[in-house]
Design an enzyme around this catalytic site. Sequence first.
Site, mmCIF file in Angstrom:
data_model
loop_
_atom_site.group_PDB
_atom_site.id
_atom_site.type_symbol
_atom_site.label_atom_id
_atom_site.label_comp_id
_atom_site.label_asym_id
_atom_site.label_seq_id
_atom_site.Cartn_x
_atom_site.Cartn_y
_atom_site.Cartn_z
ATOM 1 N N HIS A 137 0.811 -1.294 -0.041
ATOM 2 C CA HIS A 137 -0.010 0.031 -0.002
ATOM 3 C C HIS A 137 0.988 1.188 -0.049
ATOM 4 O O HIS A 137 0.653 2.188 -0.817
ATOM 5 C CB HIS A 137 -0.824 -0.002 1.311
ATOM 6 N N GLU A 138 1.911 1.277 1.088
ATOM 7 C CA GLU A 138 2.602 2.558 0.922
ATOM 8 C C GLU A 138 3.443 2.733 -0.136
ATOM 9 O O GLU A 138 3.594 3.836 -0.699
ATOM 10 C CB GLU A 138 3.497 2.475 2.155
ATOM 11 N N HIS A 141 1.689 4.317 -3.175
ATOM 12 C CA HIS A 141 1.435 5.699 -2.860
ATOM 13 C C HIS A 141 2.696 6.327 -3.756
ATOM 14 O O HIS A 141 2.348 7.310 -4.443
ATOM 15 C CB HIS A 141 1.376 6.082 -1.541
ATOM 16 N N GLU A 199 -6.191 6.607 -1.744
ATOM 17 C CA GLU A 199 -6.348 5.409 -0.749
ATOM 18 C C GLU A 199 -6.856 4.120 -1.479
ATOM 19 O O GLU A 199 -6.362 3.044 -1.464
ATOM 20 C CB GLU A 199 -7.213 5.797 0.355
HETATM 21 ZN ZN LIG Z 1 -2.567 5.332 2.117
#
Ligand SMILES: [Zn+2]
Length: 269
Positions: A137-138, A141, A199
């Site tokens: 997830h990170e 980004h 997100e």
């Molecule tokens: Zn996030």
Amino acid sequence: MKKLFALLISTSILFTACTTNKITGRSQLSLVPESTLQQEAVSQYQTFLTQNKVVSSTNNKDAEMVKRVGSRIANAITKYYTEQGMADQLAGYKWEFNLVQSNEVNAWCMPGGKVVVYTGLLPITQNEAGLAIVLGHEISHAVLHHGQERMSQALLAQGVQIGGNIFTSGNAQVNNIFNSIYAPTAQVGVLLPNSRKQELEADHYGLIFAAMAGYNPNEAVGLWERMAKLNSGNQTPEILSDHPVDSKRIAAIKKEMPEALKYYKPVNS
Ligand SMILES: [Zn+2]
């Protein structure tokens, strides 16, 4: 007339400063070059590591795990982007993965692949696949250039003059925006939460990248449910102030699972 002129200028800035993300196909505001952000990230990352307690990966299983999981995801992304003819999207990436001693439940990835995991996150991730979900997830980004987009939006909203290397001009406002986006360090004046769109994108591609790296994407549901539980207590974990978990988010992850599972080949660790 003046107003019209200003509008024309800002419209042309917006027009020329939008790029289409090759992987998502979404148009993103990009007022600051990725290379400038990476340069700033290297310097901020080094400062962060000297001011915090980095856990040495020599004879420390957790620190070793952070490096192993991170490298596997980075390798999977590099391989995939290269196969898709998008290697230019990762230009300048020099991956680094460090575990830092802190009770905070958090992890982040700066442009150029500079990653930090806090020891406080590990009881929540519980296992290697859980950690892979958070790192996926990170890292998403970063590789989806979300920071560049947020940085650009914030600069525009706060009326900061763009031109040259905005970081070397010693503009405190610029540094504040950067820090609030990338590294939740102290003395941050503005809070810029990720947009819901970003997100959901990071969840989606994070699942796929974790799966490509050999980690079971199904782990994501339990992980974010554990996070959500933490949130119902007294303290909101740092990671959730930026990444709120709700039933819609978990439902979206479940919906994306069949796609992610197509990429999943387990590895022996
Ligand atoms: Zn996030």
